[in-house]
Write an enzyme that holds these catalytic residues in place. Structure first.
Site, PDB file in Angstrom:
ATOM      1  N   HIS A   1      59.438  65.908 -53.597  1.00 30.73           N
ATOM      2  CA  HIS A   1      58.522  65.182 -54.306  1.00 30.73           C
ATOM      3  C   HIS A   1      57.246  64.925 -53.661  1.00 30.73           C
ATOM      4  O   HIS A   1      56.725  64.022 -54.289  1.00 30.73           O
ATOM      5  CB  HIS A   1      59.522  63.930 -54.876  1.00 30.73           C
ATOM      6  CG  HIS A   1      60.690  64.353 -55.710  1.00 30.73           C
ATOM      7  ND1 HIS A   1      60.735  64.522 -57.228  1.00 30.73           N
ATOM      8  CD2 HIS A   1      61.715  64.735 -55.222  1.00 30.73           C
ATOM      9  CE1 HIS A   1      61.891  64.987 -57.301  1.00 30.73           C
ATOM     10  NE2 HIS A   1      62.540  65.166 -56.401  1.00 30.73           N
TER      11      HIS A   1
ATOM     12  N   GLU B   1      54.706  70.782 -27.514  1.00 28.20           N
ATOM     13  CA  GLU B   1      54.483  70.345 -26.102  1.00 28.20           C
ATOM     14  C   GLU B   1      54.975  71.945 -25.270  1.00 28.20           C
ATOM     15  O   GLU B   1      54.156  71.742 -24.212  1.00 28.20           O
ATOM     16  CB  GLU B   1      55.294  69.151 -25.657  1.00 28.20           C
ATOM     17  CG  GLU B   1      54.744  68.697 -24.567  1.00 28.20           C
ATOM     18  CD  GLU B   1      55.240  67.318 -24.264  1.00 28.20           C
ATOM     19  OE1 GLU B   1      54.645  66.244 -24.657  1.00 28.20           O
ATOM     20  OE2 GLU B   1      56.361  67.223 -23.383  1.00 28.20           O
TER      21      GLU B   1
ATOM     22  N   LYS C   1      61.077  59.188 -16.432  1.00 25.72           N
ATOM     23  CA  LYS C   1      61.330  60.262 -15.446  1.00 25.72           C
ATOM     24  C   LYS C   1      60.718  59.741 -14.046  1.00 25.72           C
ATOM     25  O   LYS C   1      61.155  59.906 -12.912  1.00 25.72           O
ATOM     26  CB  LYS C   1      60.686  61.507 -15.782  1.00 25.72           C
ATOM     27  CG  LYS C   1      61.064  62.749 -14.703  1.00 25.72           C
ATOM     28  CD  LYS C   1      60.400  64.199 -15.332  1.00 25.72           C
ATOM     29  CE  LYS C   1      60.970  65.472 -14.256  1.00 25.72           C
ATOM     30  NZ  LYS C   1      60.586  66.782 -14.935  1.00 25.72           N
TER      31      LYS C   1
ATOM     32  N   GLY D   1      61.451  66.434 -19.782  1.00 25.57           N
ATOM     33  CA  GLY D   1      61.491  65.235 -20.422  1.00 25.57           C
ATOM     34  C   GLY D   1      62.079  65.762 -21.919  1.00 25.57           C
ATOM     35  O   GLY D   1      63.254  65.181 -22.643  1.00 25.57           O
ATOM     36  N   ARG D   2      61.521  66.919 -22.378  1.00 28.98           N
ATOM     37  CA  ARG D   2      61.936  67.270 -23.774  1.00 28.98           C
ATOM     38  C   ARG D   2      63.106  68.107 -23.689  1.00 28.98           C
ATOM     39  O   ARG D   2      63.667  68.471 -24.963  1.00 28.98           O
ATOM     40  CB  ARG D   2      60.865  68.056 -24.616  1.00 28.98           C
ATOM     41  CG  ARG D   2      60.021  69.187 -23.628  1.00 28.98           C
ATOM     42  CD  ARG D   2      58.936  69.779 -24.302  1.00 28.98           C
ATOM     43  NE  ARG D   2      58.320  70.731 -23.570  1.00 28.98           N
ATOM     44  CZ  ARG D   2      57.537  70.552 -22.330  1.00 28.98           C
ATOM     45  NH1 ARG D   2      57.429  69.409 -21.909  1.00 28.98           N
ATOM     46  NH2 ARG D   2      57.109  71.417 -21.776  1.00 28.98           N
TER      47      ARG D   2
ATOM     48  N   LYS E   1      46.799  60.498 -20.803  1.00 30.49           N
ATOM     49  CA  LYS E   1      47.444  59.336 -20.087  1.00 30.49           C
ATOM     50  C   LYS E   1      46.145  59.200 -19.179  1.00 30.49           C
ATOM     51  O   LYS E   1      46.158  57.707 -18.976  1.00 30.49           O
ATOM     52  CB  LYS E   1      48.627  59.857 -19.248  1.00 30.49           C
ATOM     53  CG  LYS E   1      49.878  60.088 -20.085  1.00 30.49           C
ATOM     54  CD  LYS E   1      51.041  60.498 -19.038  1.00 30.49           C
ATOM     55  CE  LYS E   1      52.405  60.497 -19.764  1.00 30.49           C
ATOM     56  NZ  LYS E   1      53.331  61.063 -18.985  1.00 30.49           N
TER      57      LYS E   1
ATOM     58  N   GLU F   1      53.990  53.058 -21.125  1.00 24.88           N
ATOM     59  CA  GLU F   1      54.476  52.522 -22.336  1.00 24.88           C
ATOM     60  C   GLU F   1      55.949  51.841 -22.095  1.00 24.88           C
ATOM     61  O   GLU F   1      56.245  50.864 -22.454  1.00 24.88           O
ATOM     62  CB  GLU F   1      54.572  53.537 -23.457  1.00 24.88           C
ATOM     63  CG  GLU F   1      53.292  54.128 -23.897  1.00 24.88           C
ATOM     64  CD  GLU F   1      52.908  55.240 -23.383  1.00 24.88           C
ATOM     65  OE1 GLU F   1      52.240  56.154 -23.995  1.00 24.88           O
ATOM     66  OE2 GLU F   1      53.280  55.587 -22.051  1.00 24.88           O
TER      67      GLU F   1
END
Length: 512
Positions: free
Chosen positions: A358, A327, A184, A241-242, A480, A190
């Protein structure tokens, strides 16, 4: 006035402190329970009837929604008004799927057509580089819908751990690879680190002009341009972002499955938006879910919600929802900055059925935790294998909800144990453990779009009912900032444990 200061909130606290009827008794007490608690929207059944909340409690929750002015917040969100108070921004992700406003999606669709037509050179592989919402949403889309698509293979690299990018390199041919870099701000550590390594990889493999093989998706196009990138798709600063997979961030789906698939995704989401914005509270699927979420977490003190996708194509849904919900609503202060005296968002976790049966379902059936569970299933399979596969899959899904609710009585357990009292104790199940089931008739772009829009509207509604701002994430920003200091070798002022770990790893002299 904040929601927890209303008369409706006080009433709900009293109702939560009173004895609760078992859910099976609620089915007897409320003959129309299945109908009222299982809305159907555009080919999706939302069955909340097995969750421990009565009709009277739902009426009280609806009263809270009225006192919290939920409908006014809906209108603000849909109209593009400020709903993110701490950053004084709108949240315009809903507008991206409105057909009346969809012209701004034209550059995205045109870029997808160009790539699929070979106008950017031969492309058999896409390496999508991003993190958080810049990766989770697109990854979910292509994993769920890309199995029968004719476009390039998509490899998603999010983690700063070089192993993630190395795996993408191993699966791709550099001569036929296109890079998509999503950030963004176009400052994400990263993403920019991974992009540089990917460009180095192209150059090391004699790909001419590697930067021409990059498409940048960003709300800061000038920064991408300054980095020498020619192909840039912008999206609005007001798209979080999400919530961004509806924007150019969803480019991998449009390339992998075609522009029509991406537009169908938007159509499905818009259909859910219409339901959300026009349906009365107690028949509104996202609002019902949100009210029950708040009831479970804030009033009954159940801190988690397990989400299990009984369809391999939806295996990435639980991690996607973890970001969306935690978030957004993982806050300890109200939207006016005052501390909140109750738990907010549940901790989302989960897995894929039947694998999870399981692994973790022993705890769900017999453990001491009784938090709600959510199953997501699809009625129609995509594969052409023996139908027994899908029949057993759905039977297992529905069986879990039924078994969690009914349990096994002491008498039944004693008979099962042939009179051995100790064994009977081990084979007994308390039951009355709540679950919801969301059943899609089929998994198409439109249905997936509707499902994801449901979860967005649910998260937003829960935020309004709790009085929190779901559109900021200052906790992420703090992490961050601290990481940047440590990466620069600045250990002074940190706690002894952190300083010792930096020394043990030899990171004092790392230069990012």
């Amino acid at each position: 006035m904040l929601p927890h200061q209303t008369t409706a909130w006080s009433l709900l606290r009293k109702l939560a402190q009173a004895p609760q009827l078992p859910v099976l008794e609620l089915f007897h007490e409320e003959p129309d329970r299945l109908t009222t608690m299982s809305p159907k929207v555009d080919g999706i059944v939302f069955d909340f009837s097995k969750l421990p909340v009565s009709g009277m409690q739902m009426q009280a929750l609806a009263g809270l929604a009225i006192e919290a002015d939920l409908s006014a917040w809906w209108r603000k969100l849909a109209a593009g008004e400020v709903v993110n108070q701490s950053e004084q921004r709108a949240a315009t992700h809903m507008q991206l799927r409105d057909p009346k406003l969809r012209a701004e999606q034209a550059p995205l669709l045109e870029m997808a057509r160009k790539v699929r037509a070979g106008e950017l050179g031969p492309v058999r592989h896409l390496i999508h580089i991003g993190i958080g919402g810049s990766a989770l949403g697109p990854h979910l889309l292509v994993d769920a819908l890309g199995t029968r698509s004719d476009g390039p293979e998509v490899h998603v690299a999010a983690n700063i751990d070089g192993a993630a990018l190395a795996r993408a390199f191993a699966a791709a041919d550099p001569a036929e690879t296109l890079l998509i870099a999503v950030s963004k701000t176009f400052t994400t550590q990263e993403t920019l680190t991974n992009l540089k390594s990917a460009l180095d990889w192209l150059q090391a493999n004699d790909v001419p002009d590697p930067i021409s093989r990059v498409i940048a998706v960003t709300a800061a196009p000038e920064k991408a341009r300054a980095a020498g990138i020619e192909h840039i798709l912008p999206f609005a600063e007001s798209v979080g972002g999400r919530y961004s997979l509806w924007s150019a961030v969803g480019l991998p789906l449009a390339i992998r499955s075609g522009p029509d698939a991406f537009e169908a995704l938007l159509d499905g989401a818009h259909a859910m938006d219409r339901h959300f914005l026009s349906t009365p509270l107690l028949a509104n699927a996202p609002v019902l879910a949100a009210m029950i979420d708040v009831w479970q977490a804030a009033f009954l003190g159940k801190p988690t919600r397990g989400i299990f996708a009984y369809d391999e194509r939806l295996r990435l849904l639980p991690p996607y929802l973890q970001q969306l919900e935690m978030e957004s609503n993982g806050k300890s202060v109200a939207r006016d900055g005052t501390p909140l005296p109750f738990p907010t968002a549940a901790i989302s976790w989960g897995g894929t059925g039947t694998d999870a049966q399981h692994a973790v379902f022993q705890l769900l059936h017999q453990g001491t935790h009784t938090d709600p569970i959510e199953f997501v299933a699809v009625g129609k399979p995509e594969h052409s294998l023996d139908p027994i596969h899908h029949k057993l899959l759905l039977a297992n899904c529905f069986a879990q909800g039924a078994a969690l609710l009914r349990g096994r009585t002491a008498k039944e357990a004693l008979a099962e144990a042939k009179g051995d009292a100790a064994l009977a104790s081990a084979k007994g199940f308390p039951g009355n453990r709540g679950s919801a089931t969301i059943l899609l008739d089929e998994l198409t772009p439109a249905r997936l779009g509707a499902l994801l829009a449901f979860y967005e509207a649910r998260t937003f509604s829960a935020a309004v009912l709790m009085g929190v701002n779901p559109f900021d994430q200052w906790g992420v920003e703090l992490g961050k900032q601290v990481a940047n200091k440590l990466a620069a070798g600045e250990t002074a002022g940190f706690d002894p444990s952190t300083e010792a770990l930096m020394q043990a790893a030899g990171l004092q002299d790392v230069n990012p």
